[in-house]
Design an enzyme around this catalytic site. Structure first.
Site, PDB file in Angstrom:
ATOM      1  N   ASP A   5     -25.736  -0.553 -16.839  1.00 52.34           N
ATOM      2  CA  ASP A   5     -24.542  -0.137 -17.581  1.00 52.34           C
ATOM      3  C   ASP A   5     -24.632  -0.477 -19.069  1.00 52.34           C
ATOM      4  O   ASP A   5     -23.677  -0.263 -19.820  1.00 52.34           O
ATOM      5  CB  ASP A   5     -23.298  -0.774 -16.979  1.00 52.34           C
ATOM      6  N   ASN A  44     -31.423  -1.835  -5.718  1.00 58.78           N
ATOM      7  CA  ASN A  44     -30.991  -2.990  -4.941  1.00 58.78           C
ATOM      8  C   ASN A  44     -30.050  -2.619  -3.794  1.00 58.78           C
ATOM      9  O   ASN A  44     -29.416  -3.493  -3.215  1.00 58.78           O
ATOM     10  CB  ASN A  44     -30.291  -3.996  -5.871  1.00 58.78           C
ATOM     11  N   ASN A  73     -30.374  -7.251  -1.060  1.00 55.75           N
ATOM     12  CA  ASN A  73     -29.574  -7.143  -2.277  1.00 55.75           C
ATOM     13  C   ASN A  73     -29.447  -8.522  -2.924  1.00 55.75           C
ATOM     14  O   ASN A  73     -28.507  -9.264  -2.653  1.00 55.75           O
ATOM     15  CB  ASN A  73     -28.199  -6.566  -1.938  1.00 55.75           C
ATOM     16  N   ASP A 103     -29.006 -14.983 -14.771  1.00 54.72           N
ATOM     17  CA  ASP A 103     -29.344 -15.053 -16.194  1.00 54.72           C
ATOM     18  C   ASP A 103     -29.267 -16.489 -16.705  1.00 54.72           C
ATOM     19  O   ASP A 103     -30.104 -16.925 -17.500  1.00 54.72           O
ATOM     20  CB  ASP A 103     -28.428 -14.133 -17.008  1.00 54.72           C
ATOM     21  N   ARG A 122     -24.974   2.947  -9.607  1.00 53.02           N
ATOM     22  CA  ARG A 122     -24.402   3.627 -10.768  1.00 53.02           C
ATOM     23  C   ARG A 122     -25.425   4.613 -11.307  1.00 53.02           C
ATOM     24  O   ARG A 122     -26.109   4.344 -12.295  1.00 53.02           O
ATOM     25  CB  ARG A 122     -23.977   2.602 -11.812  1.00 53.02           C
ATOM     26  N   ASP A 142     -29.437  -4.232 -17.605  1.00 60.82           N
ATOM     27  CA  ASP A 142     -28.523  -3.726 -16.582  1.00 60.82           C
ATOM     28  C   ASP A 142     -28.336  -2.225 -16.748  1.00 60.82           C
ATOM     29  O   ASP A 142     -28.429  -1.689 -17.864  1.00 60.82           O
ATOM     30  CB  ASP A 142     -27.169  -4.426 -16.681  1.00 60.82           C
ATOM     31  N   ARG A 167     -19.452 -19.197 -13.081  1.00 60.43           N
ATOM     32  CA  ARG A 167     -20.508 -19.384 -14.074  1.00 60.43           C
ATOM     33  C   ARG A 167     -20.458 -20.787 -14.670  1.00 60.43           C
ATOM     34  O   ARG A 167     -21.493 -21.374 -14.981  1.00 60.43           O
ATOM     35  CB  ARG A 167     -20.424 -18.294 -15.147  1.00 60.43           C
TER      36      ARG A 167
END
Length: 707
Positions: free
Chosen positions: A529, A479, A506, A617, A454, A527, A662
């Site tokens: 974004d 990455n 990656n 995270d 991105r 991040d 998650r």
């Protein structure tokens, strides 16, 4: 006179001969090398010494027999003066290529005399469990040439079952005996009537003893290892709730105690009705106890769950089954044994979990115990439960703790500290970074941006980060192995250093690699974004981190909850005041945690993260909370973290299975860490005056986002 030139035919003939010669020589050398390799590999494959198979404990009742005759030499007597420095050969260790001791178990054999009578009876269930624990442990090796410790194939747990003379001769026949050097014996019942020696009466030479009956005279400090006598009945006594009602203050449940102790207890009972004295009801019924005098019957060891303190006396031998039975029932042990060496005494601080009364002062028992506060009693009960669960709850725990102690002796630079051995997880709340209360502002922080492709939002983020006063450097973790990053000339021109690091795979764990380019203590992981955070918000986040340098400090927060329907932990992303995680998509942490994540994170956790491309995270929050026992810090009221410029299907979290995974992460990581380390808290750090109607000149942070 003109000399005629050599004919071309003659020259070509010579060249051809040389060429053929070198080709033939090369072929001969090649054949020789191949032949040598084949011979070597054949020899290696057919040499029994090069094939090492893991011992199988299947047919222990029909072991190969070894006859020990009168002509066999007897092993060297037990060396009472051994120390770690003169009887242990440390140079046998470290041959495996890693800093871990290797333990070898001899092939099992049955040693018999010339009349066919065995040196020891059939292998006991307890010794079988010990061997099984060793073979399945991380320390086991099938290769004796790389072994640091050797375990004899003879069951030496109970001296009553051992024929001393023939067994001492059998030891001398062991291939790597060498007077017992680097050998370890397990023994739980030592000595014989009438003297009842506190150490097994075998000719063990320079071997170490992991014994249960040591006193301060027979125990070789820093060499032997004191272990408990294992009680299979302890599991029946195990209780999880330390707060259950306990009507008896003190219980004496030991069978056939010395008459001196019994007389003293009766005198105390006359003045204290909450003292219970028990003895056996009938012979050979260990699961029943009768009250002394009234003969009222109680179920054993269940009665231990009804008492706050449990007495442990010396008997014919120092080791007593009641110790582990009391600890399993969460009954605080009261040790009335002068000169006893408690199990694992060189690493365990028993004064945090037990009370010690000298035998001649047994008459002070009740006054001493009544003087202990309620808070202290609860703390001792918690410590008793912790010690039992961690070190004594199974034969496997006892064996592994024994080897852990040897491991720390051989590799002291990796050794555990007092806190590692004795502090409960809930007590480990000190700052592991040994930093000042407030980290220095002058250093600033490094922004680590994890990105894949991105580019547009990445460039926007870099421009925004460059406006944060305390940001000193940006590293871009690229990455994407299929596509090269843009040339550095294409990146935004900023006044701060910028470095692009291309990863080899990656993996989300690349976010936390301790790159040498990171020179500051503080790292902002973000991040590509997350472009909605303002310079004020980031600067304020860094200021908060300076006050809490051992925690994760950041913006997006989450919590964990217990799901009764699935009986598992669940990840919760609803906006609540209670949080237990701060996501590292926009968070500050000390670079120490990046090092810990890379080197000390449970491998199964890191592998799960990299395989599923999710939950790095959550893993970092587990790691920090597990060490510090502290919750993270959320800063500013902002809860919305969206990337207007990003297409939804480009975002990793857009997958419908993302949230399900998650929740699986939270539950899986809990099992990997052996507990739920996350701490919930209702706390948020906001700048002073940021919402008040004061002139902007009076505020340091004005541009703080709303909910």
């Amino acid at each position: 006179m003109t000399i005629p030139p050599k004919s071309s035919k003659f020259v070509n003939s010579n060249l051809t001969s040389f060429k053929n010669f070198f080709i033939a020589l090369f072929i001969i050398l090649l054949i020789s090398i191949i032949t040598a390799l084949l011979v070597q590999s054949w020899s290696f494959a057919n040499d029994p010494s090069t094939r090492y198979e893991k011992i199988k404990l299947k047919n222990v009742l029909n072991l190969p027999e070894v006859v020990v005759t009168d002509s066999h030499p007897i092993a060297k007597p037990h060396n009472t003066k051994c120390t770690y420095w003169d009887c242990f050969n440390i140079y046998r260790c470290g041959r495996t290529g890693h800093d871990r001791i290797a333990v070898y178990v001899y092939p099992l054999k049955k040693f018999i005399d010339t009349n066919g009578i065995p040196a020891v009876g059939f292998m006991s269930k307890e010794y079988y469990m010990i061997l099984e624990s060793i073979i399945e442990s991380k320390y086991y090796t099938a290769n004796p040439h790389e072994a640091c410790l050797f375990i004899p194939p003879i069951d030496t747990l109970n001296q009553d079952r051992i024929r001393i003379n023939i067994t001492s001769k059998a030891l001398q026949t062991l291939t790597y005996w060498n007077d017992g050097e680097n050998h370890l014996f397990f023994n739980m019942i030592s000595g014989m009537a009438p003297d009842f020696s506190t150490v097994v009466e075998l000719n063990t030479g320079d071997a170490m003893i992991a014994g249960a009956g040591f006193n301060t005279y027979s125990y070789r400090i820093g060499f032997d290892i004191s272990i408990p006598i294992y009680s299979p009945l302890a599991k029946v006594a195990k209780i999880s709730d330390i707060h259950n009602i306990r009507p008896w203050f003190v219980t004496s449940s030991q069978i056939s105690i010395d008459s001196y102790f019994l007389d003293e207890l009766q005198d105390l009972q006359a003045h204290h009705s909450d003292l219970l004295i028990l003895d056996s009801c009938t012979v050979h019924n260990y699961s029943k106890r009768c009250e002394f005098g009234s003969h009222k019957q109680y179920s054993y060891p269940g009665i231990l769950q009804k008492s706050t303190f449990c007495l442990v006396f010396r008997g014919e031998r120092m080791s007593q089954l009641v110790l582990l039975e009391a600890m399993a029932a969460n009954c605080i042990p009261v040790i009335v044994m002068d000169g006893v060496v408690m199990p694992f005494n060189n690493v365990i601080d028993w004064k945090r979990a037990a009370v010690f009364i000298m035998e001649d002062y047994l008459n002070t028992l009740m006054s001493v115990l009544k003087g202990i506060s309620e808070d202290r009693i609860v703390d001792m009960q918690q410590q008793t439960k912790f010690l039992y669960d961690r070190y004594f709850s199974s034969m496997k725990s006892i064996v592994e703790t024994t080897f852990d102690i040897v491991q720390d002796r051989v590799y002291p630079h990796w050794g555990r500290t007092y806190d590692d051995w004795n502090l409960r997880p809930s007590e480990k709340s000190t700052n592991p970074l040994f930093l000042p209360i407030t980290a220095p502002r002058s250093q600033g922080f490094t922004a680590a941006i994890l990105t894949y492709d991105r580019v547009e939002s990445l460039f926007t983020l870099i421009e925004k980060l460059s406006r944060v006063p305390s940001m000193t450097k940006i590293i871009v973790i690229w990455n994407n192995q299929k596509k090269a990053p843009p040339p550095i000339s294409a990146f935004p021109h900023i006044s701060k250093p910028l470095k692009v690091i291309r990863t080899k795979a990656n993996k989300l764990s690349n976010r936390f690699y301790p790159y040498e380019e990171i020179e500051t203590e503080a790292i902002l992981t973000i991040d590509d974004d997350i472009i909605m955070l303002t310079a004020d918000e980031l600067e304020f986040g860094y200021e908060v981190w300076r006050e809490f340098p051992d925690r994760i400090v950041g913006f997006p927060s989450r919590t964990h909850v217990w799901d009764n329907s699935t009986m598992s932990w669940k990840y919760e992303s609803e906006w609540t005041n209670e949080i237990s995680m701060v996501l590292t998509g926009a968070a500050f942490h000390h670079k120490y945690w990046s090092y810990m994540y890379t080197t000390s994170m449970p491998a199964e956790v890191r592998d799960w993260v990299d395989e599923h491309m999710n939950c790095e995270d959550i893993a970092m929050n587990f790691l920090v909370a597990n060490v510090t026992n502290k919750p993270p810090i959320k800063v500013t009221p902002r809860k919305k973290f969206k990337c207007p410029e990003c297409v939804n299907n480009e975002m990793l979290s857009a997958d419908m299975g993302h949230m399900i995974e998650r929740s699986q992460c939270v539950d899986r990581f809990t099992k990997a860490f052996g507990r739920m380390p996350l701490k919930s808290v209702e706390f948020r750090a906001d700048p002073v005056l940021y919402k008040d109607a004061f002139p902007e000149k009076l505020k340091r942070f004005n541009d703080i986002g709303s909910l």
